[in-house]
Design a protein around this motif. Structure first.
Motif, PDB file in Angstrom:
ATOM      1  N   GLU A   1       0.818  -1.221   0.000  1.00 42.25           N
ATOM      2  CA  GLU A   1       0.000   0.000   0.000  1.00 42.25           C
ATOM      3  C   GLU A   1       0.856   1.279   0.000  1.00 42.25           C
ATOM      4  N   HIS A   2       1.878   1.291   0.838  1.00 44.75           N
ATOM      5  CA  HIS A   2       2.735   2.457   0.967  1.00 44.75           C
ATOM      6  C   HIS A   2       3.498   2.738  -0.334  1.00 44.75           C
ATOM      7  N   HIS A   3       4.122   1.692  -0.825  1.00 48.33           N
ATOM      8  CA  HIS A   3       4.885   1.770  -2.068  1.00 48.33           C
ATOM      9  C   HIS A   3       3.996   2.274  -3.220  1.00 48.33           C
TER      10      HIS A   3
ATOM     11  N   GLU B   1      -0.801   7.415   8.045  1.00 51.74           N
ATOM     12  CA  GLU B   1      -0.435   8.823   8.163  1.00 51.74           C
ATOM     13  C   GLU B   1       0.958   9.055   7.607  1.00 51.74           C
ATOM     14  N   GLU B   2       1.790   8.052   7.736  1.00 51.45           N
ATOM     15  CA  GLU B   2       3.149   8.156   7.210  1.00 51.45           C
ATOM     16  C   GLU B   2       3.120   8.324   5.681  1.00 51.45           C
ATOM     17  N   LEU B   3       2.226   7.560   5.048  1.00 47.40           N
ATOM     18  CA  LEU B   3       2.099   7.677   3.588  1.00 47.40           C
ATOM     19  C   LEU B   3       1.585   9.070   3.206  1.00 47.40           C
ATOM     20  N   VAL B   4       0.641   9.576   3.969  1.00 52.08           N
ATOM     21  CA  VAL B   4       0.138  10.939   3.718  1.00 52.08           C
ATOM     22  C   VAL B   4       1.310  11.915   3.711  1.00 52.08           C
ATOM     23  N   LYS B   5       2.146  11.804   4.717  1.00 52.49           N
ATOM     24  CA  LYS B   5       3.283  12.731   4.825  1.00 52.49           C
ATOM     25  C   LYS B   5       4.234  12.591   3.643  1.00 52.49           C
TER      26      LYS B   5
ATOM     27  N   GLY C   1       5.232  27.690   7.198  1.00 50.06           N
ATOM     28  CA  GLY C   1       6.618  27.966   6.811  1.00 50.06           C
ATOM     29  C   GLY C   1       7.602  26.945   7.354  1.00 50.06           C
ATOM     30  N   SER C   2       7.305  26.426   8.511  1.00 48.00           N
ATOM     31  CA  SER C   2       8.251  25.501   9.141  1.00 48.00           C
ATOM     32  C   SER C   2       7.488  24.542  10.051  1.00 48.00           C
ATOM     33  N   GLY C   3       8.217  23.626  10.634  1.00 51.77           N
ATOM     34  CA  GLY C   3       7.581  22.751  11.627  1.00 51.77           C
ATOM     35  C   GLY C   3       7.224  21.364  11.123  1.00 51.77           C
ATOM     36  N   GLY C   4       7.569  21.061   9.873  1.00 48.02           N
ATOM     37  CA  GLY C   4       7.290  19.713   9.361  1.00 48.02           C
ATOM     38  C   GLY C   4       5.815  19.509   9.060  1.00 48.02           C
ATOM     39  N   ILE C   5       5.441  18.276   8.891  1.00 49.66           N
ATOM     40  CA  ILE C   5       4.059  17.965   8.513  1.00 49.66           C
ATOM     41  C   ILE C   5       3.323  17.355   9.698  1.00 49.66           C
ATOM     42  N   SER C   6       2.146  17.904  10.001  1.00 50.62           N
ATOM     43  CA  SER C   6       1.308  17.249  11.010  1.00 50.62           C
ATOM     44  C   SER C   6      -0.003  16.826  10.366  1.00 50.62           C
ATOM     45  N   VAL C   7      -0.464  15.668  10.742  1.00 56.25           N
ATOM     46  CA  VAL C   7      -1.700  15.144  10.162  1.00 56.25           C
ATOM     47  C   VAL C   7      -2.725  14.994  11.270  1.00 56.25           C
TER      48      VAL C   7
END
Ligand SMILES: Nc1nc2c(ncn2[C@@H]2O[C@H](COP(=O)(O)OP(=O)(O)OP(=O)(O)O)[C@@H](O)[C@H]2O)c(=O)[nH]1
Ligand SMILES: [Mg+2]
Length: 365
Positions: free
Chosen positions: A24-26, A199-203, A182-188
């Motif tokens: 799924e991830h791939h 959620e990892e795949l979303v990121k 602008g910063s702070g990475g991705i939060s879901v």
């Protein structure tokens, strides 16, 4: 490696990969990359040719419907029956080579119907008159699939061709919001449990689109294709209606069998023989979800002859915009008689939502 080779490589990989929980991830990542490459390719091509794709079709009327179907299914015959247009009809394929507009008047609404050249499999990647034709559908309010009673399987082809150029038929826009920070990475943050992607795949899919810092709000159980659609941002979501034409060539039993067998609903018609066209008109009107609003001049008569036709859910603002571009600047309030208010003549503001058959008086400065 050029873009076409990269696309080919990913497509091959996708074909080879069996889709399951483990892959799924791939697969999700491949789809995100593929969609991005295709977009880049398209942009490069349109820069090179320097022309914008699509026919120039002037929108007119209260809503626009496009006729989509294989060649020779009877699109032009149908247009001529539903509207004042005279589109050429003939027994050979690709009779229609241009976009032919017509106006259907129904319940006070003026509905523009566009007859298009026939679509064939592969049109979205350039076969036949291809992309230019399909792109006309992007700006429409309703897709009317026209099928031949002997080729009901064509609907899948048409849906697929529309999908390839970014038109989603009978789907809702995914309930996902991406706010870039602008910063702070991705939060879901999810309001429902995601069962079809992690959620990892979303990121990671966001990172494919260089969105490295963002807040993502997911409010439904989306899959990877839906997230790609959100990331590309250029998808349009249009409702559809399907007619099965030429039923004069079969008996009622044949049509009933089709109704039982097929996954989708359709209206059986004969464009040439004038069968069921009244029901079709009504369905088109209903599906467009329009309402009629009657204008009453201040202390004057109500104009029941020519209603203002707007989309269901419209406010006083939409009516103002239809009357005159500048009227909203001079707007003070409106008075309404009808189902959207508690008593006749009630004063409302510009954001008041109207209902079918309301009567409205606009009071300006
Ligand atoms: N029997 C029957 N024939 C029809 C009907 N509607 C259209 N036809 C015939 O089908 C042929 C094709 O009709 P057109 O209206 O030109 O079809 P089209 O979909 O516009 O075709 P293209 O423009 O080539 O894509 C013509 O010979 C029509 O007379 C119908 O309801 N019944
Ligand atoms: Mg035609």
């Amino acid at each position: 490696m050029g873009i076409p080779e990269k696309i080919k490589k990913i497509e091959d990989d996708l074909h080879r990969t069996q889709v399951n929980k483990k892959t799924e991830h791939h697969v999700g990542l491949l789809k995100a990359k593929l969609a991005r490459l295709k977009l880049e390719l398209e942009e490069a091509q349109s820069r090179k040719s320097g022309s914008s794709i699509g026919y120039d079709v002037k929108k007119s009327g209260d809503a626009t419907v496009v006729l989509i179907g294989l060649p020779s299914v009877g699109k032009s015959t149908l247009l001529n029956k539903l509207t004042n247009a005279k589109s050429k009809v003939a027994a050979y394929r690709f009779t229609t080579l241009e976009v032919v507009p017509g106006i259907m008047e129904y319940k006070g609404a003026r509905i523009q119907i566009l007859d298009l050249p026939g679509i064939i499999e592969g049109a979205s990647s350039g076969r036949g008159l291809g992309k230019r034709v399909l792109s006309v559908a992007r700006n429409s309010d309703l897709v009317l699939f026209v099928l031949d009673v002997f080729q009901p399987e064509a609907r899948d082809i048409l849906v697929k061709e529309l999908k390839t150029i970014g038109i989603r038929v009978d789907q809702k826009r995914p309930n996902v919001v991406i706010e870039e920070t602008g910063s702070g990475g991705i939060s879901v943050s999810t309001q429902v449990k995601l069962t079809r992607m992690s959620e990892e795949l979303v990121k990671e899919m966001l990172r494919v689109y260089n969105k490295n810092s963002a807040r993502v709000f997911i409010r439904e159980d989306i899959d990877d294709d839906q997230l790609v659609d959100v990331l590309l941002g250029s998808r349009v979501y249009i409702p559809s209606l399907t007619v099965m034409n030429k039923i004069d060539l079969v008996n009622a039993g044949f049509t009933n069998e089709l109704m039982k067998k097929l996954q989708y609903k359709f209206i059986p018609i004969s464009a040439e023989g004038d069968v069921n066209l009244t029901a079709l008109r009504e369905e088109i009107y209903t599906r467009l979800n329009l309402i009629r609003v009657y204008m009453r001049r201040r202390k004057g008569e109500t104009d029941y002859e020519e209603p203002m036709v707007v989309r269901n859910g419209s406010t006083v603002l939409e009516v103002c915009n239809k009357v005159h571009r500048r009227i909203k600047d001079e707007f003070r309030f409106a008075q309404i008689w009808g189902r959207s208010v508690k008593f006749g003549g009630q004063k409302v503001g510009i954001n008041h939502t109207l209902l079918d058959e309301d009567v409205i008086t606009l009071i300006t400065k």
